[in-house]
Design a protein around this motif. Structure first.
Motif, PDB file in Angstrom:
ATOM      1  N   GLN A  46       2.924 -53.605  68.291  1.00  0.00           N
ATOM      2  CA  GLN A  46       1.720 -53.378  67.488  1.00  0.00           C
ATOM      3  C   GLN A  46       2.030 -52.593  66.218  1.00  0.00           C
ATOM      4  OE1 GLN A  46      -1.995 -53.076  69.168  1.00  0.00           O
ATOM      5  NE2 GLN A  46      -2.848 -51.559  67.762  1.00  0.00           N
ATOM      6  N   ALA A 100       3.451 -55.107  63.778  1.00  0.00           N
ATOM      7  CA  ALA A 100       2.427 -56.072  63.381  1.00  0.00           C
ATOM      8  C   ALA A 100       1.359 -55.423  62.515  1.00  0.00           C
ATOM      9  CB  ALA A 100       1.795 -56.696  64.630  1.00  0.00           C
ATOM     10  N   TRP A 146       2.768 -54.902  58.991  1.00  0.00           N
ATOM     11  CA  TRP A 146       2.923 -56.186  58.308  1.00  0.00           C
ATOM     12  C   TRP A 146       1.555 -56.761  57.916  1.00  0.00           C
ATOM     13  CZ3 TRP A 146       6.824 -58.582  56.108  1.00  0.00           C
ATOM     14  CH2 TRP A 146       6.660 -59.926  55.746  1.00  0.00           C
ATOM     15  N   ALA A 175       8.249 -58.621  68.181  1.00  0.00           N
ATOM     16  CA  ALA A 175       7.121 -58.699  67.251  1.00  0.00           C
ATOM     17  C   ALA A 175       7.462 -59.581  66.060  1.00  0.00           C
ATOM     18  CB  ALA A 175       6.733 -57.298  66.779  1.00  0.00           C
ATOM     19  N   ILE A 207       5.217 -62.761  65.178  1.00  0.00           N
ATOM     20  CA  ILE A 207       4.491 -62.821  63.911  1.00  0.00           C
ATOM     21  C   ILE A 207       4.882 -64.076  63.133  1.00  0.00           C
ATOM     22  CG2 ILE A 207       4.211 -61.697  61.663  1.00  0.00           C
ATOM     23  CD1 ILE A 207       4.584 -59.009  63.136  1.00  0.00           C
ATOM     24  N   SER A 246       0.190 -62.074  63.328  1.00  0.00           N
ATOM     25  CA  SER A 246       0.091 -60.692  63.816  1.00  0.00           C
ATOM     26  C   SER A 246      -0.924 -60.527  64.927  1.00  0.00           C
ATOM     27  CB  SER A 246      -0.271 -59.755  62.656  1.00  0.00           C
ATOM     28  OG  SER A 246       0.716 -59.768  61.654  1.00  0.00           O
ATOM     29  N   ALA A 302       0.387 -60.560  68.426  1.00  0.00           N
ATOM     30  CA  ALA A 302       1.148 -59.364  68.805  1.00  0.00           C
ATOM     31  C   ALA A 302       0.194 -58.283  69.306  1.00  0.00           C
ATOM     32  CB  ALA A 302       1.950 -58.852  67.613  1.00  0.00           C
TER      33      ALA A 302
END
Length: 525
Positions: free
Chosen positions: A123, A126, A129, A253, A257, A262, A265
């Protein structure tokens, strides 16, 4: 996290091992002995005889040998242990690197944390990002991180109070469930393509609020699962668990992704909390050692602060943790500067630097799991080595030398982290443990919003090398200063012996009153 166990009355640790007993009525004079629970008023005659005839030592330092104590000292300490200690227990070397996993309840907890920590790291990657893709601004990523840490800075002490007021297992079920729901909510918004940066900020803030309660509760719950002998081992294995997830989670992740986005995730992280909650529910309550929750009263927050202030064996490690956490651990800012500005490498090599530190931290956690009861000498030494290595790394001539030094920095940084955690837990009364751990989390992580901008400004203005140099100098000086304060409080001085012989030490703390002997090259400090 704390556990209680009893040892046979009058048990004495073998030569070379340090015993630690959790205090119930510590005083300022307690730092003068190896046993923090010793109360001079308990047996004034025996204590006076012991002080005159037996060497006093830095608590947990291991420099006073139990086999060399007088009979009066041993008897006095046994009496005060059984009268004052919550458990009457002594702490010696663990039974192996994974000894705490022999405890059924802890195995369930550890297994759940393996899954949950991996999801947490997924997390984190993600979330950063997602914010970057929504805004294109690194500043927005920084705001998200600040929103998540701000509650700890403002409310960290209140989380410790709640941890002392409620049954910790039940409270953890609530907090872990709330975290899972927050991850699920963010997953729904992201997969549904309705998420905005402000939604992410809000979820980060809510997650920070839950963490305020969850973090000190998790720390204090360890002792309720394992006995005192295995506490330091369990703390170290928890750290190893977290560092392993740090290696695996970001990689998973990244793949997730790239494949589906995302949002999924976040969904995986939401599901990971079921493992923790399932482990907590599967525990045998009869095998736990729960601390009786304290009744709600006014002034409990101030009571916790006063408790730490009056005990040097708690106060000075806490001060050192504050300096190390605020200034020493600012690697996200520093490593990016070294990668892009100093060594001119790309994203792949930047990732290797983070991996090198994670590998070192994992090694440090596993090494710490092999050690016995925590010692203040080891804690201060790890902090001093950590700061010194940062200073050396600031002058690293090339990329690979820097990566190697980061691995060593990870080893000693994690060693300090686990040492300060287990030292404070073992030296704290059970009913105060939540507040003490809440204060530790506050000073260790709550200083990030203060130290990160300062280090960032130095790095941006004068370069990454000077930024890392400043962090290392502050950490090393803080370790040296706290070490001297603790030694002086225990009426000790440093002794160098160039010919220590079998089992001896080149550097050791010795009583100031001891006559100068062979190898004593340094005067009282």
């Amino acid at each position: 996290m704390t556990r209680s166990a009893t040892a046979p009355a009058g048990a004495v640790a073998p030569r070379g091992e340090t015993t630690v007993t959790p205090p119930a009525a510590a005083s300022a004079a307690a730092i003068r002995t190896d046993d923090p629970t010793t109360d001079p008023a308990a047996d004034s005659t025996a204590a006076a005889d012991a002080q005159a005839s037996a060497p006093s030592g830095l608590p947990g330092s291991g420099d006073d040998d139990p086999d060399e104590r007088t009979a009066a000292d041993s008897a006095a300490q046994r009496r005060t242990r059984s009268a004052a200690s919550p458990t009457g227990a002594e702490f010696t070397r663990p039974r192996g690197m994974f000894s705490s996993l022999r405890v059924r309840n802890y195995r369930y907890y550890f297994a759940g944390q393996v899954v949950s920590n991996t999801g947490t790291w997924m997390q984190r990657i993600a979330q950063d990002w997602l914010v970057l893709s929504l805004t294109g601004s690194p500043l927005a990523v920084g705001i998200t991180t600040a929103m998540q840490f701000l509650p700890m800075l403002l409310l960290g002490l209140f989380g410790g109070v709640l941890a002392d007021r409620m049954p910790k297992r039940r409270l953890l079920i609530y907090t872990q469930g709330a975290m899972g729901l927050l991850a699920a909510g963010l997953a729904v918004l992201t997969i549904g393509d309705v998420v905005t940066p402000y939604y992410v900020y809000a979820f980060a803030l809510l997650l920070g609020l839950v963490t305020v309660v969850d973090n000190p509760t998790r720390q204090a719950f360890v002792s309720e699962m394992v006995g005192p002998k295995d506490l330091a081992n369990a703390v170290s294995l928890n750290a190893a668990n977290f560092q392993t997830a740090r290696l695996v989670g970001p990689a998973v992740a990244g793949l997730l992704i790239a494949a589906v986005g995302s949002g999924w995730a976040f969904a995986v992280n939401a599901l990971s909390f079921a493992a923790v909650i399932g482990g907590l529910l599967a525990m045998r309550e009869s095998e736990l050692r729960p601390t009786e929750p304290i009744a709600r009263e006014k002034g409990q927050l101030r009571e916790g602060l006063r408790y730490v202030k009056e005990r040097p064996e708690l106060l000075w490690p806490m001060v050192l943790a504050g300096f190390i956490g605020t200034f020493g651990f600012n690697f996200p800012t520093l490593l990016s500067g070294f990668a892009y500005d100093t060594f001119k490498v790309g994203a792949g090599q930047y990732g290797i630097l983070n991996t090198a530190m994670a590998v070192g931290s994992l090694a440090g956690a596993l090494l710490a799991a092999r050690r016995g009861a925590p010692r203040l000498r080891r804690l201060v030494g790890a902090a001093l080595a950590f700061g010194t290595l940062e200073v050396v790394a600031a002058f690293a001539p090339d990329y690979w030398t820097f990566a190697l030094l980061l691995t060593l920095i990870g080893v000693f940084g994690l060693s300090f982290n686990t040492s300060v955690n287990s030292t404070l837990q073992l030296a704290t009364d059970p009913e105060m443990r939540g507040r003490v751990m809440g204060l530790l989390v506050l000073v260790f992580t709550g200083g990030t919003p203060i130290g990160a901008p300062v280090v960032g400004w130095v790095t941006a203005s004068y370069g990454p090398r000077l930024g890392l140099l400043a962090c290392g100098v502050v950490s090393a000086l803080a370790a040296a200063a706290v070490g001297l304060v603790l030694a002086r409080s225990a009426d000790l001085r440093v002794r160098f012996d160039l010919h220590p012989g079998r089992g001896g030490r080149v550097v050791a703390f010795v009583p100031r009153a001891a006559a100068a002997g062979k190898g004593e090259l340094v005067p009282a400090c």
